[in-house]
Design a protein around this motif. Sequence first.
Motif, PDB file in Angstrom:
ATOM      1  N   ILE A  83      45.328 -18.677  15.809  1.00  0.00           N
ATOM      2  CA  ILE A  83      44.678 -19.991  15.875  1.00  0.00           C
ATOM      3  C   ILE A  83      43.220 -19.907  15.433  1.00  0.00           C
ATOM      4  CG2 ILE A  83      44.055 -21.891  17.428  1.00  0.00           C
ATOM      5  CD1 ILE A  83      46.565 -21.018  19.112  1.00  0.00           C
ATOM      6  N   LEU A  84      42.552 -18.780  15.731  1.00  0.00           N
ATOM      7  CA  LEU A  84      41.171 -18.595  15.296  1.00  0.00           C
ATOM      8  C   LEU A  84      41.078 -18.610  13.776  1.00  0.00           C
ATOM      9  CD1 LEU A  84      38.172 -17.813  15.872  1.00  0.00           C
ATOM     10  CD2 LEU A  84      38.921 -15.420  15.842  1.00  0.00           C
ATOM     11  N   ALA A  85      41.899 -17.789  13.112  1.00  0.00           N
ATOM     12  CA  ALA A  85      41.826 -17.710  11.650  1.00  0.00           C
ATOM     13  C   ALA A  85      42.289 -19.009  10.999  1.00  0.00           C
ATOM     14  CB  ALA A  85      42.663 -16.536  11.153  1.00  0.00           C
ATOM     15  N   ALA A  86      43.457 -19.507  11.428  1.00  0.00           N
ATOM     16  CA  ALA A  86      44.028 -20.690  10.789  1.00  0.00           C
ATOM     17  C   ALA A  86      43.291 -21.957  11.164  1.00  0.00           C
ATOM     18  CB  ALA A  86      45.500 -20.817  11.156  1.00  0.00           C
ATOM     19  N   GLY A  87      42.867 -22.049  12.425  1.00  0.00           N
ATOM     20  CA  GLY A  87      42.184 -23.256  12.861  1.00  0.00           C
ATOM     21  C   GLY A  87      40.881 -23.484  12.118  1.00  0.00           C
ATOM     22  N   LEU A  88      40.111 -22.405  11.931  1.00  0.00           N
ATOM     23  CA  LEU A  88      38.825 -22.549  11.248  1.00  0.00           C
ATOM     24  C   LEU A  88      38.989 -22.638   9.729  1.00  0.00           C
ATOM     25  CD1 LEU A  88      36.618 -20.144  13.394  1.00  0.00           C
ATOM     26  CD2 LEU A  88      36.637 -22.642  13.414  1.00  0.00           C
ATOM     27  N   ALA A  89      40.049 -22.016   9.199  1.00  0.00           N
ATOM     28  CA  ALA A  89      40.268 -22.058   7.755  1.00  0.00           C
ATOM     29  C   ALA A  89      40.981 -23.333   7.316  1.00  0.00           C
ATOM     30  CB  ALA A  89      41.072 -20.838   7.309  1.00  0.00           C
ATOM     31  N   GLY A  90      41.638 -24.029   8.254  1.00  0.00           N
ATOM     32  CA  GLY A  90      42.417 -25.206   7.892  1.00  0.00           C
ATOM     33  C   GLY A  90      43.760 -24.848   7.290  1.00  0.00           C
ATOM     34  N   ALA A  91      44.376 -23.778   7.815  1.00  0.00           N
ATOM     35  CA  ALA A  91      45.648 -23.280   7.294  1.00  0.00           C
ATOM     36  C   ALA A  91      46.783 -23.584   8.264  1.00  0.00           C
ATOM     37  CB  ALA A  91      45.546 -21.772   7.063  1.00  0.00           C
ATOM     38  N   ALA A  92      48.005 -23.225   7.861  1.00  0.00           N
ATOM     39  CA  ALA A  92      49.148 -23.344   8.770  1.00  0.00           C
ATOM     40  C   ALA A  92      49.001 -22.352   9.913  1.00  0.00           C
ATOM     41  CB  ALA A  92      50.444 -23.088   8.014  1.00  0.00           C
ATOM     42  N   MET A  93      49.615 -22.650  11.068  1.00  0.00           N
ATOM     43  CA  MET A  93      49.508 -21.748  12.212  1.00  0.00           C
ATOM     44  C   MET A  93      50.832 -21.697  12.962  1.00  0.00           C
ATOM     45  SD  MET A  93      47.237 -24.000  14.895  1.00  0.00           S
ATOM     46  CE  MET A  93      47.851 -25.554  15.530  1.00  0.00           C
ATOM     47  N   LEU A  94      50.993 -20.618  13.702  1.00  0.00           N
ATOM     48  CA  LEU A  94      52.125 -20.448  14.614  1.00  0.00           C
ATOM     49  C   LEU A  94      53.446 -20.739  13.898  1.00  0.00           C
ATOM     50  CD1 LEU A  94      50.368 -22.092  17.706  1.00  0.00           C
ATOM     51  CD2 LEU A  94      50.534 -19.655  17.168  1.00  0.00           C
ATOM     52  N   SER A  95      54.305 -21.576  14.485  1.00  0.00           N
ATOM     53  CA  SER A  95      55.623 -21.823  13.912  1.00  0.00           C
ATOM     54  C   SER A  95      55.592 -22.743  12.691  1.00  0.00           C
ATOM     55  CB  SER A  95      56.563 -22.407  14.972  1.00  0.00           C
ATOM     56  OG  SER A  95      56.027 -23.600  15.506  1.00  0.00           O
ATOM     57  N   GLU A  96      54.403 -23.210  12.282  1.00  0.00           N
ATOM     58  CA  GLU A  96      54.306 -23.961  11.025  1.00  0.00           C
ATOM     59  C   GLU A  96      54.500 -23.044   9.805  1.00  0.00           C
ATOM     60  OE1 GLU A  96      50.931 -27.178  12.616  1.00  0.00           O
ATOM     61  OE2 GLU A  96      50.380 -25.562  11.230  1.00  0.00           O
ATOM     62  N   ILE A  97      54.357 -21.733   9.995  1.00  0.00           N
ATOM     63  CA  ILE A  97      54.399 -20.785   8.882  1.00  0.00           C
ATOM     64  C   ILE A  97      55.849 -20.420   8.563  1.00  0.00           C
ATOM     65  CG2 ILE A  97      53.649 -18.519   8.075  1.00  0.00           C
ATOM     66  CD1 ILE A  97      51.360 -18.731  10.139  1.00  0.00           C
ATOM     67  N   PRO A  98      56.271 -20.562   7.318  1.00  0.00           N
ATOM     68  CA  PRO A  98      57.656 -20.229   6.960  1.00  0.00           C
ATOM     69  C   PRO A  98      57.856 -18.717   6.825  1.00  0.00           C
ATOM     70  CG  PRO A  98      56.465 -20.876   5.008  1.00  0.00           C
ATOM     71  CD  PRO A  98      55.511 -21.090   6.162  1.00  0.00           C
TER      72      PRO A  98
END
Length: 340
Positions: A238-253
């Motif tokens: 969540i730290l990396a994706a949240g600040l980068a605006g990327a997919a996170m957790l189960s959103e990632i295929p």
Amino acid sequence: MPILDETQARALVARAFAQAGVCAAGLAEDGAHALVLTEMMGITTHGMGRVGAYVDRLAAGGMNPAARLIVTAPAPALRLIDAQAGLGAGVALQALRIGMEAAREMGMAGVFIRNATHFGAIAPLLYIAAEAGFATIITSNTAPMIAPPGGRAAGLGNAPLGIGLPHAQGRHLMLDMAMSVVARSRLREAMAKGEAVPDTWATDADGRPTTDARAAMAGLMQAIGGAKGAALAASLDILAAGLAGAAMLSEIPDTHKTPATQPNLGQMMLLIDAARLAPQAALSARLDDAAAIHAAIPALDGHPAPRLPGARALAALFKAKAEGIDIPPALLDELERLAG
């Protein structure tokens, strides 16, 4: 077994990526640099053997061969990069250089990457940064393979984490680990060889510990430290994706199952110009002291003396630089075919 030197290996892998259409300046060469360094460090699960899978993803559209990094500077010591789903290993090395340039000017810098793809091992990035005098913390999120605390289905990636400290004579500290007991590639390798795995590595689809690598691939990876490791994986994701605006957790295929899907991974690199805090000689002496403290601790029967993180990878790297890289014949044949 065939032996290539570093220059030959990098040129071969770079040609394979160029043949696959990677066209942004330096991206094929940088991807080759990272993967060959990984191979030389003895991390073969993430080294040159990954080239074929990456070429397949480039062909399928899960990686974008025409990607070019879009870099913005939200603050003097911050860089935000849109990787455009480019070749992950090359993108990571280019992002690292961008971060080092900012950290050299500001003392430290943070780089956040979105629309990223799998970049392989963190160890070569730690090594390149340490050789330039930077301390580093690097992480990425991944497709889910671990259950969150209290859950029984995959919802977390294994959130690889790297920490590096530079040593003037190259005896760097380099920690490269995932939040799963082992990387999923270890299961994939065991399955390909028909080998059993320890029952502490993973569970089957019903959540039962298993020694069957094929059953483990259909199940869940086990987190280091149980719930604590799973919580750390969630926090890094969540730290990396949240600040980068990327997919996170189960959103990632899972791109092994859907290689045409772009995963939009989030990645983070924190870099510190170590000389701003400690003279190079002083920091190197402290690392030597730490290594000596480790080495003085009595070893378990049948085990080598304790050592700092990264010592084994560095020893393999220096040996490969001196003697060349052993390449399995089948892998060399595949790389030569891909390189045209």
